[in-house]
Design a protein around this motif. Structure first.
Motif, mmCIF file in Angstrom:
data_model
loop_
_atom_site.group_PDB
_atom_site.id
_atom_site.type_symbol
_atom_site.label_atom_id
_atom_site.label_comp_id
_atom_site.label_asym_id
_atom_site.label_seq_id
_atom_site.Cartn_x
_atom_site.Cartn_y
_atom_site.Cartn_z
ATOM 1 N N HIS A 100 -2.964 1.478 -4.347
ATOM 2 C CA HIS A 100 -1.907 0.725 -3.648
ATOM 3 C C HIS A 100 -2.052 -0.791 -3.774
ATOM 4 O O HIS A 100 -1.067 -1.523 -3.674
ATOM 5 C CB HIS A 100 -1.868 1.127 -2.164
ATOM 6 C CG HIS A 100 -2.952 0.502 -1.342
ATOM 7 N ND1 HIS A 100 -4.271 0.917 -1.400
ATOM 8 C CD2 HIS A 100 -2.922 -0.518 -0.446
ATOM 9 C CE1 HIS A 100 -4.992 0.186 -0.575
ATOM 10 N NE2 HIS A 100 -4.211 -0.683 0.008
ATOM 11 N N ASP A 101 -3.252 -1.312 -3.989
ATOM 12 C CA ASP A 101 -3.468 -2.761 -4.085
ATOM 13 C C ASP A 101 -3.761 -3.230 -5.514
ATOM 14 O O ASP A 101 -4.248 -4.343 -5.725
ATOM 15 C CB ASP A 101 -4.643 -3.185 -3.185
ATOM 16 C CG ASP A 101 -4.186 -3.558 -1.782
ATOM 17 O OD1 ASP A 101 -2.955 -3.597 -1.543
ATOM 18 O OD2 ASP A 101 -5.051 -3.820 -0.923
ATOM 19 N N GLU A 120 3.150 -6.327 -5.392
ATOM 20 C CA GLU A 120 3.678 -4.957 -5.437
ATOM 21 C C GLU A 120 4.394 -4.692 -6.765
ATOM 22 O O GLU A 120 4.318 -3.591 -7.312
ATOM 23 C CB GLU A 120 4.620 -4.722 -4.254
ATOM 24 C CG GLU A 120 3.883 -4.696 -2.915
ATOM 25 C CD GLU A 120 4.792 -4.348 -1.757
ATOM 26 O OE1 GLU A 120 6.023 -4.257 -1.966
ATOM 27 O OE2 GLU A 120 4.275 -4.168 -0.635
ATOM 28 N N THR A 123 1.687 -4.160 -9.252
ATOM 29 C CA THR A 123 1.125 -2.814 -9.063
ATOM 30 C C THR A 123 1.971 -1.803 -9.830
ATOM 31 O O THR A 123 1.451 -0.952 -10.562
ATOM 32 C CB THR A 123 1.081 -2.443 -7.569
ATOM 33 O OG1 THR A 123 0.213 -3.344 -6.875
ATOM 34 C CG2 THR A 123 0.579 -1.017 -7.373
ATOM 35 N N ASN A 153 5.760 1.833 -3.567
ATOM 36 C CA ASN A 153 6.912 0.952 -3.337
ATOM 37 C C ASN A 153 7.820 1.426 -2.208
ATOM 38 O O ASN A 153 8.867 0.837 -1.951
ATOM 39 C CB ASN A 153 7.742 0.822 -4.618
ATOM 40 C CG ASN A 153 7.039 0.003 -5.676
ATOM 41 O OD1 ASN A 153 6.159 -0.789 -5.364
ATOM 42 N ND2 ASN A 153 7.413 0.182 -6.920
#
Length: 431
Positions: A100-101, A120, A123, A153
């Motif tokens: 996620h990061d 994001e 990512t 997302n």
């Protein structure tokens, strides 16, 4: 055996100061951890410049990502055989938790502000691009990388899966509150996570909490509130962020004005040009930025050299409580006075504000709709947390904002004592 179901011959564990152990048995997870893009997270601090305030805050995004994965692993283990839980979603949510990061850059949010980036979005690009992470995920299925990106997302169709990773009580927050409290040495971020995990229940579109666990959730929300104001928004940390931001602004401004650097900042060129590629981005980490900050100590430009020296040697700006929206005339006058004494206010007079909303109920139509925490009553019905908890109701929907004005007090004090400008500057700042 299909790759998605493949297990390691022997369970691997990472010793962890927060969760004791992080357990890995899935081949997919083990392979993802080994990718260059995930290993890069070892070189990016979880708390940016907070190490200048709390000297123990040297932990990385790598630490945190493993921690979020471990919490989700335990959540889905508890959800097994429960109504509304689909076992086939297990690997998807584990991968989303781990990754996620992935798109965070050096010094994370400060870096994003200067260059107009979105971690994001990066990512997503790393997961879907020509990367080691994408190669591993595609071995599960051709559509698997897209599903993982959608969960992160918050666009994935199964909102239950999304809420485990991203909601007002999710694995991400539960890890960083405890981890950041541990490494900063404060007591604010501690709460009874074991209790919360035991009372979490899967529903059709989100994770809910059994009513009997309400007090543990209250503790969690108050921990989050305290951590934001005592750690994340600490004024000394913000002073370091202000200087960091101004270093990057100055370097970019010099580059765009055709200044000749003694050492060409190759790793920043595409950033300065506003045309950064995925390869350029994934090559950036805090080791790289630190190298350039050291090299810029030798530059001819006084401002860049001074700001880098301040950041590297922790000679930070001082601050006062100051809301520029309420003191517009004073702010204009201060800028004029700074110019008169030869100090560029663009780099040495910075107003900075921080705000946080510790918990919010559902507000349809808001730009960012926050999914509220629901309690599951004994009869199976749901009730929004703030309607059941007096503590949470007291802080629900209340955004707190804090304003500071940062400046180099050492430079101001070095001005001649008989300087009219110096006297007036100090009158405004310390009135």
């Amino acid at each position: 055996m299909a790759y998605r179901d493949e297990k390691l011959e022997e369970e691997k564990v990472f010793k962890d100061p927060v969760h004791r152990y992080v357990h890995v048995r899935d081949r997919v997870i083990w392979d993802l951890i080994a990718t260059p893009e995930f290993q890069r997270l070892r070189r990016i601090k979880q708390l940016g410049t907070s190490y200048m305030t709390f000297h123990g805050a040297e932990h990385s995004r790598f630490n945190h990502s493993l921690g979020v994965y471990e919490i989700v692993r335990r959540i889905v283990s508890n959800f097994e055989n429960r109504l509304n839980w689909k076992k086939e979603q297990r690997l998807l949510v584990l991968c989303a938790a781990l990754l996620h990061d992935l798109g965070h850059g050096p010094y994370s949010h400060s870096f994003e502000k200067v260059f107009g980036l979105d971690h994001e979005e990066f990512t997503r690009k790393i997961i879907l691009g020509n990367t080691g992470v994408n190669h591993v995920l595609r071995k599960v299925s051709a559509s698997f990388p897209k599903k993982v990106a959608e969960v992160i997302n918050k666009t994935y169709g199964d909102k239950l899966i999304v809420s485990i990773i991203s909601s007002q009580i999710d694995a991400d927050r539960m890890d960083y509150l405890q981890r950041d409290a541990y490494f900063t040495g404060v007591s604010y971020g501690h709460f009874d996570m074991e209790r919360i995990l035991r009372v979490m229940r899967p529903r059709e579109d989100q994770v809910v909490i059994k009513e009997s666990g309400m007090h543990a959730v209250e503790d969690y929300i108050m921990s989050r509130y305290q951590m934001y104001w005592q750690v994340y928004f600490h004024p000394v940390t913000r002073s370091a962020e202000v200087i960091l931001t101004k270093i990057l602004h100055r370097a970019k401004a010099l580059y765009l004005s055709d200044y000749t650097f003694k050492l060409r900042p190759e790793h920043f060129i595409s950033l300065f040009d506003g045309d950064i590629t995925l390869d350029d981005y994934t090559r950036l980490d805090e080791n790289i930025t630190g190298f350039y900050f050291q090299s810029w100590l030798e530059e001819e430009d006084d401002i860049l050299r001074d700001l880098c020296e301040r950041f590297l040697n922790r000679r930070l700006f001082k601050y006062v409580e100051f809301n520029p929206l309420l003191h517009v005339k004073e702010m204009v006058e201060l800028s004029k006075l700074f110019y008169e004494v030869g100090i560029d206010p663009e780099y040495y007079l910075i107003d900075d504000s921080s705000s946080d909303l510790p918990y919010d109920f559902y507000r349809p139509g808001e730009e960012e709709e926050r999914l509220p925490i629901h309690l599951q009553l004994p009869n199976g019905k749901l009730k929004e947390l703030s309607r059941q908890s007096d503590i949470v109701e007291a802080i629900s929907g209340k955004k707190r904002t804090d304003h500071k004005l940062y400046f180099p007090q050492d430079i101001l004090e070095a001005l001649p004592d008989d300087s009219r400008q110096k006297q007036r500057i100090f009158e405004i700042l310390f009135q």
